[in-house]
Design a protein around this motif. Structure first.
Motif, short mmCIF file in Angstrom:
data_model
loop_
_atom_site.label_atom_id
_atom_site.label_comp_id
_atom_site.label_asym_id
_atom_site.label_seq_id
_atom_site.Cartn_x
_atom_site.Cartn_y
_atom_site.Cartn_z
N LEU A 21 85.41 81.65 31.63
CA LEU A 21 86.24 82.75 32.11
C LEU A 21 86.93 82.40 33.43
O LEU A 21 88.12 82.64 33.60
N TYR A 22 86.15 81.84 34.36
CA TYR A 22 86.73 81.51 35.67
C TYR A 22 87.58 80.24 35.64
O TYR A 22 88.42 80.05 36.52
N ALA A 23 87.36 79.39 34.64
CA ALA A 23 88.20 78.20 34.52
C ALA A 23 89.51 78.51 33.81
O ALA A 23 90.51 77.78 33.98
N MET A 24 89.54 79.59 33.03
CA MET A 24 90.71 79.92 32.22
C MET A 24 92.01 80.05 33.00
O MET A 24 93.06 79.57 32.54
N PRO A 25 92.06 80.67 34.21
CA PRO A 25 93.34 80.77 34.92
C PRO A 25 94.02 79.44 35.17
O PRO A 25 95.25 79.38 35.27
N ASN A 26 93.26 78.36 35.25
CA ASN A 26 93.87 77.05 35.50
C ASN A 26 94.67 76.56 34.31
O ASN A 26 95.51 75.67 34.46
N ASN A 66 91.54 85.57 38.93
CA ASN A 66 92.81 84.93 39.27
C ASN A 66 92.63 83.78 40.27
O ASN A 66 93.58 83.37 40.92
N GLY A 67 91.39 83.29 40.39
CA GLY A 67 91.14 82.15 41.27
C GLY A 67 91.63 80.86 40.64
O GLY A 67 91.46 80.64 39.43
N LEU A 68 92.24 80.01 41.44
CA LEU A 68 92.77 78.73 40.97
C LEU A 68 92.14 77.59 41.74
O LEU A 68 91.71 77.75 42.88
N VAL A 69 92.11 76.42 41.08
CA VAL A 69 91.75 75.20 41.79
C VAL A 69 92.98 74.77 42.59
O VAL A 69 94.03 74.48 42.02
N SER A 436 87.16 76.91 41.09
CA SER A 436 87.99 78.10 41.26
C SER A 436 87.27 79.17 42.06
O SER A 436 87.87 79.85 42.90
N ILE A 437 85.97 79.34 41.82
CA ILE A 437 85.20 80.37 42.53
C ILE A 437 85.12 80.07 44.02
O ILE A 437 85.31 80.95 44.86
N ILE A 438 84.85 78.81 44.38
CA ILE A 438 84.68 78.46 45.79
C ILE A 438 86.02 78.17 46.47
O ILE A 438 86.06 77.91 47.68
N VAL A 520 83.05 66.45 46.61
CA VAL A 520 82.89 67.82 46.10
C VAL A 520 82.85 67.84 44.58
O VAL A 520 81.96 68.42 43.97
N THR A 521 83.86 67.21 43.94
CA THR A 521 83.89 67.22 42.48
C THR A 521 82.72 66.45 41.89
O THR A 521 82.16 66.84 40.85
#
Length: 555
Positions: A21-26, A66-69, A436-438, A520-521
């Motif tokens: 769900l949180y990766a989907m906006p990307n 709506n968080g993006l990387v 995306s969350i952080i 980080v990644t």
């Protein structure tokens, strides 16, 4: 292993679903980016939206994340600057600003020191000649009374001034402890000013950090050129001291003719009605330092130049008991009450401060202009075309690596390889979801960290599957072989991943810029790959076995 409780299965699949769900906006980057920009523009306009902003906001549902990387400088393009702050300028400003206080102090003691005269001196020293050098010891004690404690942990017990005599001349200069504290405050102030200037134009994820003793690294994705960034940093902040008329919680209240309604930084939701004409401005403020009040509580002391001192002294004499607002870039950062007449151009702001809060307020007060000259020792402009090329190259590398790994796993491990591939796709979603969350920033080295993570995630499954094959050779049944395969491979998986995680932490702590992006990644990828290898693939295998109940298995 085969008795996985229902609650645990729900948790595992729930984590996977949240990651997706949180990766989907990307996957809809430009659409979500426009949606976020429209929201930010509407908030800056006080809730008023243009038709274009309303249309851009509506392209993405508000109920979805709506968080993006964020894309780093090497992917989006932008400007890179490395600036060196000339901290010696601040020494000169501090010392030369003491002349008025030293002069007034010694003039009141003419019977002791005689006449006084300012002498030529090095930039970081103040030389004052007295006509009665026989009373030099008393004169030195008088001037030392102007010193204050150094407000740093390293400078505890030290004074900010060194006062000595050279013949008939008093020499005043900053102590070494105060110089170190001043260097640190100057860099902090420069960082704060630069960050405020850059944030003001709405750029995404700028990198503004200290490098070494006196250098600042500035990387701003999406800006046109290094020259544009230099011009932006050179903009002077607007600092004013205004009379306060009243307070309100209504953001649309009418302040009246020639008055201003400004938000409070300290109290969210509070607004001050202030007079539009300031008493003094930041151009007349020469210094602001963290200090302590007469009760030993943290406070902030400040000093004006002679013009500002006269205006401020007259105002405070006529307005005792009234508040006045310290306004920085159309925000009220503090509104202290005038307790008494403040002559001489210096004063103190008291309140319920911690030492850190008083230091931060002093930084904000000084943030009206850059504290010292900055020399740009390195500057680069990275075009968006080059950034797009890097994104395309990273995509190709990731797709090739991902495809090769999937083909290999299915070819070697059959149905179990398919399970590993499903877990691998979940792993990638979890990585992007966490970034995306952080609010993490993805750089080209960060893409390399993701590609490396793909290989490491598969490595854990390879260890498990090979261990299952070994157990099957001892004529154990499928259930027992799968159980032992996961149990006995666990220690090797933990050893390999924990040591790599430690390396990523070291890289993040000691590295900067692209090295941190890689760390980080890589660190996030290690955590997600351990989760998918230990929990997700196991749950998939158990679910498959419970449904099919095969007599034998092929790994």
């Amino acid at each position: 292993m085969f008795n996985i409780p229902l609650w645990k299965r729900i948790v595992i699949w729930g984590v996977c679903a949240l990651g997706l769900l949180y990766a989907m906006p990307n996957g809809f980057y430009s659409r979500v980016e426009g949606h976020n920009d429209a929201i930010a523009a509407i908030e800056r306009a006080g809730g008023t939206a243009t038709p274009e902003q309303a249309a851009a906001k509506s392209v993405w549902p508000d109920i979805l994340p709506n968080g993006l990387v964020n894309l780093g400088l090497d992917l989006r393009g932008g400007a890179h600057l490395l600036a060196e702050v000339q901290v010696e300028d601040v020494y000169e400003q501090r010392v030369q600003g003491l002349w008025a206080e030293v002069r007034d102090l010694l003039r009141d003691k003419r019977d002791v020191v005689g006449t006084i005269r300012l002498q030529p001196s090095p930039p970081d020293q103040l030389h004052v000649k007295i006509s009665q050098p026989g009373n030099m010891a008393q004169a030195l004690d008088l001037v030392r009374g102007l010193a204050s404690p150094v407000v740093t942990l390293a400078g505890v017990g030290s004074s900010d001034l060194e006062v000595s005599a050279q013949g008939d001349t008093i020499v005043v200069q900053l102590s070494e402890a105060e110089k170190l504290a001043t260097d640190d405050r100057t860099i902090q102030q420069a960082l704060e000013i630069i960050r405020r200037r850059v944030d003001e134009v709405g750029t995404r994820e700028p990198t503004i950090q200290r490098q070494g003793d006196r250098r600042i690294l500035i990387q701003v994705p999406g800006i046109g050129s290094a020259a544009e960034l230099k011009a932006l940093i050179g903009t002077t902040a607007q600092l004013t001291f205004n009379p306060v008329i009243g307070r309100t919680t209504d953001p649309k209240a009418d302040p009246g003719l020639r008055n201003l309604l400004l938000p409070s930084v300290e109290d969210e939701g509070q607004f001050y009605v202030i007079e539009g004409s300031p008493v003094v401005t930041g151009e007349e403020l020469t210094d602001a330092q963290p200090s302590f009040d007469q009760n030993g509580r943290p406070a902030v002391s400040f000093r004006f130049n002679p013009t500002g001192a006269r205006k401020f002294g007259d105002y405070t004499a006529n307005n005792i008991g009234s508040p006045f607002a310290i306004v920085l870039d159309s925000e009220v950062i503090s509104a202290p009450v005038i307790q008494s007449h403040i002559p001489g151009g210096s004063g103190i702001i008291t309140g319920s401060f911690s030492v850190e809060e008083s230091t931060n307020l002093a930084v904000l007060l000084r943030a009206g202009a850059l504290p010292a000259k900055m020399d740009f020792v390195e500057e680069r402009t990275i075009g968006p075309e080059l950034g797009q090329d890097s994104i395309d190259a990273g995509k190709i590398a990731s797709i090739v690596a991902f495809s090769a790994v999937m083909v290999f796993m299915i070819a070697v491990y059959g149905i179990f390889g398919l399970f590993a591939n499903i877990a691998l796709m979940v792993n990638i979603c979890l990585i992007f979801g966490l970034l995306s969350i952080i609010g993490g920033t993805l750089t080209l080295p960060g893409i390399a960290g993701i590609v490396l993570t793909i290989g490491m995630a598969v490595d854990a499954n390879v260890l498990i599957f090979e261990r299952i094959k070994e157990e099957l050779k001892t004529a154990k049944g499928p259930v027992r072989a799968i159980e032992l395969g996961y149990e006995r491979a666990l220690s090797a998986i933990l050893d390999a991943n924990i040591t790599t995680l430690i390396i990523s932490l070291i890289l993040f702590t000691l590295g900067s810029g692209p090295v941190r992006g890689f760390a980080v990644t890589l660190g996030i990828g290690i955590l997600t790959s351990m989760f998918t290898a230990i929990f997700v693939t196991r749950l998939i295998v158990v679910t498959w076995y419970e449904r099919r109940r095969p007599k034998t298995i092929e790994v």
